[in-house]
Write a protein that holds these residues in place. Structure first.
Motif, PDB file in Angstrom:
ATOM      1  N   THR A 221       0.871  -1.173   0.000  1.00 53.94           N
ATOM      2  CA  THR A 221       0.000   0.000   0.000  1.00 53.94           C
ATOM      3  C   THR A 221       0.909   1.225   0.000  1.00 53.94           C
ATOM      4  N   GLU A 239       2.679   1.466  -9.987  1.00 58.31           N
ATOM      5  CA  GLU A 239       2.087   0.461  -9.112  1.00 58.31           C
ATOM      6  C   GLU A 239       1.301  -0.572  -9.915  1.00 58.31           C
ATOM      7  N   GLU A 242      -4.680  -3.992  -8.713  1.00 57.99           N
ATOM      8  CA  GLU A 242      -5.019  -4.907  -7.631  1.00 57.99           C
ATOM      9  C   GLU A 242      -5.168  -6.338  -8.135  1.00 57.99           C
ATOM     10  N   LYS A 245      -1.837  -7.888  -8.587  1.00 58.29           N
ATOM     11  CA  LYS A 245      -1.261  -8.343  -7.327  1.00 58.29           C
ATOM     12  C   LYS A 245      -1.733  -9.754  -6.996  1.00 58.29           C
ATOM     13  N   SER A 268      -3.361  -5.141   5.198  1.00 58.45           N
ATOM     14  CA  SER A 268      -3.200  -4.728   3.804  1.00 58.45           C
ATOM     15  C   SER A 268      -3.927  -5.656   2.839  1.00 58.45           C
ATOM     16  N   ARG A 301      -9.595  -2.065  -5.504  1.00 62.64           N
ATOM     17  CA  ARG A 301      -8.965  -0.734  -5.497  1.00 62.64           C
ATOM     18  C   ARG A 301      -9.624   0.169  -4.466  1.00 62.64           C
ATOM     19  N   TYR A 303     -10.846  -0.736  -1.630  1.00 62.63           N
ATOM     20  CA  TYR A 303     -10.260  -1.113  -0.335  1.00 62.63           C
ATOM     21  C   TYR A 303      -8.883  -0.482  -0.166  1.00 62.63           C
ATOM     22  N   ARG A 304      -8.054  -0.559  -1.223  1.00 65.55           N
ATOM     23  CA  ARG A 304      -6.689  -0.027  -1.132  1.00 65.55           C
ATOM     24  C   ARG A 304      -6.709   1.482  -0.887  1.00 65.55           C
ATOM     25  N   GLU A 305      -7.581   2.188  -1.584  1.00 67.90           N
ATOM     26  CA  GLU A 305      -7.604   3.649  -1.489  1.00 67.90           C
ATOM     27  C   GLU A 305      -8.176   4.142  -0.175  1.00 67.90           C
ATOM     28  N   LEU A 307      -7.676   2.490   2.696  1.00 67.72           N
ATOM     29  CA  LEU A 307      -6.835   1.973   3.766  1.00 67.72           C
ATOM     30  C   LEU A 307      -5.860   3.075   4.201  1.00 67.72           C
ATOM     31  N   LEU A 310      -1.853   0.846   8.238  1.00 65.84           N
ATOM     32  CA  LEU A 310      -1.687  -0.600   8.324  1.00 65.84           C
ATOM     33  C   LEU A 310      -1.887  -1.107   9.736  1.00 65.84           C
TER      34      LEU A 310
END
Length: 310
Positions: A221, A239, A242, A245, A268, A301, A303-305, A307, A310
């Motif tokens: 992240t 990057e 998602e 990944k 994460s 995405r 979720y990632r944005e 977050l 950590l």
């Protein structure tokens, strides 16, 4: 208890006594890391006096020290009925004499405690002689968590990890010889856009030459206050998506040939899972595939944005 800043520990150390041995990181140069930016210093070891005071305090509220450790979901190496986890980015970077002093204090105040773990860097192992590693094993140090991140040399160099893939193999062989078990943290996405699967296969080739009892995958992240974010703005790095990944994680799971436990349990990871390799390889791959098909890039995405920490 004396704790400095945010305390980080692996999910599988939830039942361990968390004892602060250091604060901050001896390296502090990894471009993606912001975990210790809140501290006004780079690295600071706790004094023996402070550690002993914390052990004395812990005695007052631990009726049966760490008795729950036996019920851990994980197959900790050489499971002990009492375990201490030293907090800090890499307490194993302390001199062997200092670490042995800590173990003496632990045994003095918790004589039933036979196992001490902590985070470690590959370079922490390299700085210790073979006889020092053997002495640390005899003192109860076992089940280290090593933030290897990847076996992709290009990514290790770009992210300023301070070691190369052959160093991972060499230093883990020395831990094996000393009888100190270890787990790997793998950072999904660290190789960058278009290189995830390549990085995973290179990492598996390295991991397959070691003996980690666990390979724990955590999703990269990128936070705005990281050096990596600045590299992205300068156009020097991009990057992974998602879904890429997850393709990377699947390539890692497919390529690992050693018997080990695989897990994705950190914050994460949008979806958490764990299983044994090779026994549950297909079940893990099927679960990863369902995450991609059922959640998709947009959901992952989001979720990632959102977050923020950590």
């Amino acid at each position: 208890m004396h704790y400095t800043g945010t305390i980080w520990r692996p999910p599988y150390e939830a039942d361990s006594l968390l004892l602060e041995a250091t604060a901050g990181c001896t390296h502090g140069k990894c471009k993606f890391c912001t975990l210790y930016d809140e501290l006004p210093f780079k690295f600071r070891p706790a004094t023996q006096e402070t550690i002993e005071a914390d052990l004395l305090e812990a005695q007052t509220w631990l009726h049966d020290p760490l008795r729950k450790a036996e019920r851990s979901l994980f197959r900790l190496p050489s499971p002990k009925r009492c375990r201490v986890f030293l907090t800090g980015a890499n307490p194993f970077g302390l001199r062997a004499k200092h670490l042995l002093g800590i173990s003496e204090l632990v045994k003095k105040h918790f004589p039933s405690c036979e196992s001490i773990g902590c985070f470690a860097r590959v370079t922490d192992v390299a700085r210790k002689a073979d006889d020092e590693l053997a002495a640390l094993a005899d003192a109860g140090y076992d089940g280290l968590t090593i933030g290897v991140e990847t076996g992709d040399d290009d990514a290790l160099s770009f992210m300023c990890k301070g070691y190369a893939a052959p160093d991972v193999v060499e230093q883990c062989a020395r831990l094996d010889a000393a009888g100190i078990g270890y787990a790997f943290f793998y950072l999904v996405g660290v190789s960058g856009k278009g290189r995830g699967v390549v990085g995973a296969k290179k990492s598996a080739a390295v991991f397959n030459r070691a003996n980690p009892w666990l390979v724990a995958a955590n999703m990269l992240t990128v936070f705005p206050d990281s050096e990596l974010y600045s590299e992205i703005e300068r156009g020097n790095w991009a990057e992974e998506s998602e879904t890429e990944k997850y393709e990377e994680v699947m390539a890692l799971v497919e390529s690992l040939s050693i018997p080990t436990e695989f897990a994705m349990l950190g914050a994460s990871n949008p979806v958490m899972m764990q299983g044994l390799l090779p026994e549950q390889r297909q079940a893990i791959l099927d679960a990863l595939g369902r995450v991609v098909s059922e959640t998709g890039e947009e959901g992952l995405r989001t979720y990632r944005e959102t977050l923020r920490h950590l």
